[in-house]
Design an enzyme around this catalytic site. Sequence first.
Site, PDB file in Angstrom:
ATOM      1  N   GLU A 135      21.358  61.338  36.816  1.00 43.21           N
ATOM      2  CA  GLU A 135      19.816  61.372  36.320  1.00 43.21           C
ATOM      3  C   GLU A 135      19.338  60.180  36.333  1.00 43.21           C
ATOM      4  OE1 GLU A 135      19.871  62.832  31.968  1.00 43.21           O
ATOM      5  OE2 GLU A 135      21.019  64.630  32.591  1.00 43.21           O
ATOM      6  N   GLU A 138      33.026  49.991  42.806  1.00 47.05           N
ATOM      7  CA  GLU A 138      33.416  49.271  41.702  1.00 47.05           C
ATOM      8  C   GLU A 138      34.021  50.081  40.485  1.00 47.05           C
ATOM      9  OE1 GLU A 138      30.784  49.246  43.345  1.00 47.05           O
ATOM     10  OE2 GLU A 138      29.950  47.209  43.917  1.00 47.05           O
ATOM     11  N   TRP A 191      18.814  62.672  42.635  1.00 52.46           N
ATOM     12  CA  TRP A 191      19.964  62.417  43.702  1.00 52.46           C
ATOM     13  C   TRP A 191      20.636  63.642  43.858  1.00 52.46           C
ATOM     14  CZ3 TRP A 191      17.208  58.558  45.221  1.00 52.46           C
ATOM     15  CH2 TRP A 191      17.094  57.433  44.611  1.00 52.46           C
ATOM     16  N   GLU A 242      29.805  60.092  44.274  1.00 51.40           N
ATOM     17  CA  GLU A 242      31.098  60.255  43.551  1.00 51.40           C
ATOM     18  C   GLU A 242      31.901  59.413  42.834  1.00 51.40           C
ATOM     19  OE1 GLU A 242      32.899  63.616  45.458  1.00 51.40           O
ATOM     20  OE2 GLU A 242      30.946  64.307  46.255  1.00 51.40           O
TER      21      GLU A 242
HETATM   22  C1  LIG Z   1      23.504  60.472  49.468  1.00 55.07           C
HETATM   23  C2  LIG Z   1      23.806  60.739  48.026  1.00 55.07           C
HETATM   24  C3  LIG Z   1      24.137  62.023  47.490  1.00 55.07           C
HETATM   25  C4  LIG Z   1      24.175  62.369  46.266  1.00 55.07           C
HETATM   26  N1  LIG Z   1      24.444  63.584  45.653  1.00 55.07           N
HETATM   27  C5  LIG Z   1      24.521  63.808  44.341  1.00 55.07           C
HETATM   28  C6  LIG Z   1      24.706  65.198  43.866  1.00 55.07           C
HETATM   29  O1  LIG Z   1      24.814  66.048  44.706  1.00 55.07           O
HETATM   30  N2  LIG Z   1      24.805  65.311  42.636  1.00 55.07           N
HETATM   31  C7  LIG Z   1      24.768  64.219  41.595  1.00 55.07           C
HETATM   32  O2  LIG Z   1      24.892  64.598  40.513  1.00 55.07           O
HETATM   33  N3  LIG Z   1      24.572  63.070  42.097  1.00 55.07           N
HETATM   34  C8  LIG Z   1      24.322  62.917  43.411  1.00 55.07           C
HETATM   35  N4  LIG Z   1      24.206  61.497  43.762  1.00 55.07           N
HETATM   36  C9  LIG Z   1      24.182  60.494  42.852  1.00 55.07           C
HETATM   37  C10 LIG Z   1      25.246  59.488  42.795  1.00 55.07           C
HETATM   38  O3  LIG Z   1      26.502  60.213  42.271  1.00 55.07           O
HETATM   39  C11 LIG Z   1      24.982  58.289  42.075  1.00 55.07           C
HETATM   40  O4  LIG Z   1      24.219  57.552  42.890  1.00 55.07           O
HETATM   41  C12 LIG Z   1      26.209  57.467  41.925  1.00 55.07           C
HETATM   42  O5  LIG Z   1      26.976  58.167  40.836  1.00 55.07           O
HETATM   43  C13 LIG Z   1      25.636  56.042  41.206  1.00 55.07           C
HETATM   44  O6  LIG Z   1      24.781  56.077  40.240  1.00 55.07           O
HETATM   45  P1  LIG Z   1      23.477  55.289  40.397  1.00 55.07           P
HETATM   46  O7  LIG Z   1      22.856  55.303  41.861  1.00 55.07           O
HETATM   47  O8  LIG Z   1      22.560  55.722  39.511  1.00 55.07           O
HETATM   48  O9  LIG Z   1      23.842  53.801  40.412  1.00 55.07           O
HETATM   49  P2  LIG Z   1      24.068  53.019  39.157  1.00 55.07           P
HETATM   50  O10 LIG Z   1      24.857  53.778  38.072  1.00 55.07           O
HETATM   51  O11 LIG Z   1      22.797  52.417  38.612  1.00 55.07           O
HETATM   52  O12 LIG Z   1      25.172  51.766  39.817  1.00 55.07           O
HETATM   53  C14 LIG Z   1      24.456  50.935  40.713  1.00 55.07           C
HETATM   54  C15 LIG Z   1      25.709  49.967  40.910  1.00 55.07           C
HETATM   55  O13 LIG Z   1      25.986  49.073  39.834  1.00 55.07           O
HETATM   56  C16 LIG Z   1      27.451  48.916  40.012  1.00 55.07           C
HETATM   57  N5  LIG Z   1      28.110  49.428  39.016  1.00 55.07           N
HETATM   58  C17 LIG Z   1      27.856  50.483  38.429  1.00 55.07           C
HETATM   59  N6  LIG Z   1      28.831  50.945  37.472  1.00 55.07           N
HETATM   60  C18 LIG Z   1      29.851  49.817  37.543  1.00 55.07           C
HETATM   61  C19 LIG Z   1      31.070  49.391  36.943  1.00 55.07           C
HETATM   62  N7  LIG Z   1      31.417  50.343  35.783  1.00 55.07           N
HETATM   63  N8  LIG Z   1      31.690  48.277  37.143  1.00 55.07           N
HETATM   64  C20 LIG Z   1      31.249  47.466  37.977  1.00 55.07           C
HETATM   65  N9  LIG Z   1      29.848  47.783  38.705  1.00 55.07           N
HETATM   66  C21 LIG Z   1      29.105  48.998  38.424  1.00 55.07           C
HETATM   67  C22 LIG Z   1      27.746  49.271  41.449  1.00 55.07           C
HETATM   68  O14 LIG Z   1      27.681  48.686  42.490  1.00 55.07           O
HETATM   69  C23 LIG Z   1      27.012  50.640  41.636  1.00 55.07           C
HETATM   70  O15 LIG Z   1      26.920  51.110  42.887  1.00 55.07           O
HETATM   71  C24 LIG Z   1      24.218  61.088  45.300  1.00 55.07           C
HETATM   72  C25 LIG Z   1      23.667  60.004  45.500  1.00 55.07           C
HETATM   73  C26 LIG Z   1      23.619  59.738  47.064  1.00 55.07           C
HETATM   74  C27 LIG Z   1      23.271  58.437  47.604  1.00 55.07           C
END
Ligand SMILES: Cc1cc2nc3c(=O)[nH]c(=O)nc-3n(C[C@H](O)[C@H](O)[C@H](O)COP(=O)(O)OP(=O)(O)OC[C@H]3O[C@@H](n4cnc5c(N)ncnc54)[C@H](O)[C@@H]3O)c2cc1C
Length: 375
Positions: A119, A357, A148, A353
Site C-alpha cells: 500500500e 536491507e 505497486w 518481496e
Molecule cells: C516491479 C515491482 C513489482 C511489485 N509487485 C508487487 C506485487 O505484485 N504485490 C505487492 O503487494 N507489492 C508489489 N511491489 C511492491 C514491493 O513489494 C515494495 O516496493 C517493497 O515491499 C518495498 O516497499 P516500498 O517500495 O514502499 O519501500 P519502503 O518500505 O518505503 O522502503 C524504502 C527503502 O527503505 C529501506 N528500508 C526499508 N525497510 C528497511 C529496514 N527494515 N532496514 C533498513 N532499510 C530499510 C530500503 O532501502 C527500502 O528499499 C512491487 C514493487 C516493484 C518495484
Amino acid sequence: MTAFSLDPAQTAWCEELRTLAEQRLRPLAEKGEPGRVNRPLVAALGELGLLDRLLGSGALDLCLLRESLARGCTEAETALALQGLGTYPVVQAGTAAQRERWLPEVRAGRAVAAFALSEPGAGSDAAALALDAAPAADGWRLTGEKCWISNAPEADFYTVFARTTQGAGARGVTAFLVPADRPGLTGSPLDMLSPHPIGSLAFDGVPVTSDDVLGEADRGFRVAMNTLNLFRPSVGAFAVGMAGAALDATVGHTAERTAFGGPLKDLQSVAHQVAEMATRTEAARLLVYAAAAAYDAGEPGVPRRAAMAKLFATETAQYVVDTAVQLHGARALRRGHLLEHLYREVRAPRIYEGASEVQRTIIAKELYANREPSA
Ligand SMILES: Cc1cc2nc3c(=O)[nH]c(=O)nc-3n(C[C@H](O)[C@H](O)[C@H](O)COP(=O)(O)OP(=O)(O)OC[C@H]3O[C@@H](n4cnc5c(N)ncnc54)[C@H](O)[C@@H]3O)c2cc1C
C-alpha cells in the site's frame, strides 16, 4: 554427485525450458504491449504445461523454471512468476469452491492473478497495512488503496490482504480472494522503468463475504508470508537467470570484438572481469538451489537461507549486468539491446518481496536468535 548439482533430468528440463523461452515465448513477448498483461503469452504458458507445473512444484522446481525462462525471455519468466504469486494463496489456503473456480483457469493460462499486499503507507513494513475491512451484515466492505500490484488493474482476481482488526498488526489481517468484477473495485496502471504490468487498486466499499476469505479471518498475514517464503529464493533464481544471460552475451562479445589488435578477451583485465562475473553467478546459483532444497526438505533455517539467496543473487545480478554493459560499450545502451533490457529489469528485484536491507535484517535476526549466551 555434489550436494547441489542437478540430476540429468533436471539439467535436460532446464535446457528444454530455455529453448522454449527463446523460440516459443520470446516471439509472443515481443508482440506484447509494454506495461500491459500479455494474455497470449500467459495462454502459451498454460498450453505448454508450465503453469500446471508451477502450481504443483516445490521451491527447487520453481527456481529452475524461473532461472531457465529468465535466461531466454524475462517477460515469460515474469508472467509465470506473477501467476504463481497471485495464485499460491489460493493453492495454500483456498476453500474447495475457490480452488475449483480459479485453479483450472490459472493452469490453462486463461485467468490472470495478482497478489495485493503493498500500500502507499505499507511496503517493507507490510504488517502496517491499512486497507479497511469494515464488518457488514453479510461480511465486510473493503475501503482503501493498494499500490505497486503486478498485473493490476488487468488481473481477473486478486489475493487481497486487508485489516479486519485495528491495532493488531500482523495478527489483524485477513486474506480475501477478490474477483476483479466486484463492484467498487477500480485501478489504474503505473509506468515503470522496466515494462512490467503493474498498477494501483482503489477499493470503494468492495463487498466480500466469508466465502471469499483465504484461510481464517485475522490469520491472513501468515498466508502472505508463506507465499513470500516460497517465492523468495525464486526471485534469486530470476536474478541468476538474468546474470546468466548477461554473462553468455559478454563471453560472446569479448571473444569477437577486436580492439588494440586483438579480441577484448585477450586483455587480462577484461578476461578477469568475465571470470569474476561467472564466479559470482555460480555462487548465487548454488545459494539459491541450496535455499530452495532446504525449503523443500523442511529443514531449519529456511528464512535465513532464503533471505541470503535472494539478497546475494539480486545484488550479484546487478553487478553482473552492469559489468556486462561496461564490457559491451555503447551498443549495450542502445534501445532494444538485450543488456539495455536487462539493465532496466535487474533493478526492481532488489526492492520487491523484501528489499536487500530487509533480507539483511532477517539474516541478522536469526543469527542473534541462535546465539548461545556466554557462560
Ligand atoms: C516491479 C515491482 C513489482 C511489485 N509487485 C508487487 C506485487 O505484485 N504485490 C505487492 O503487494 N507489492 C508489489 N511491489 C511492491 C514491493 O513489494 C515494495 O516496493 C517493497 O515491499 C518495498 O516497499 P516500498 O517500495 O514502499 O519501500 P519502503 O518500505 O518505503 O522502503 C524504502 C527503502 O527503505 C529501506 N528500508 C526499508 N525497510 C528497511 C529496514 N527494515 N532496514 C533498513 N532499510 C530499510 C530500503 O532501502 C527500502 O528499499 C512491487 C514493487 C516493484 C518495484
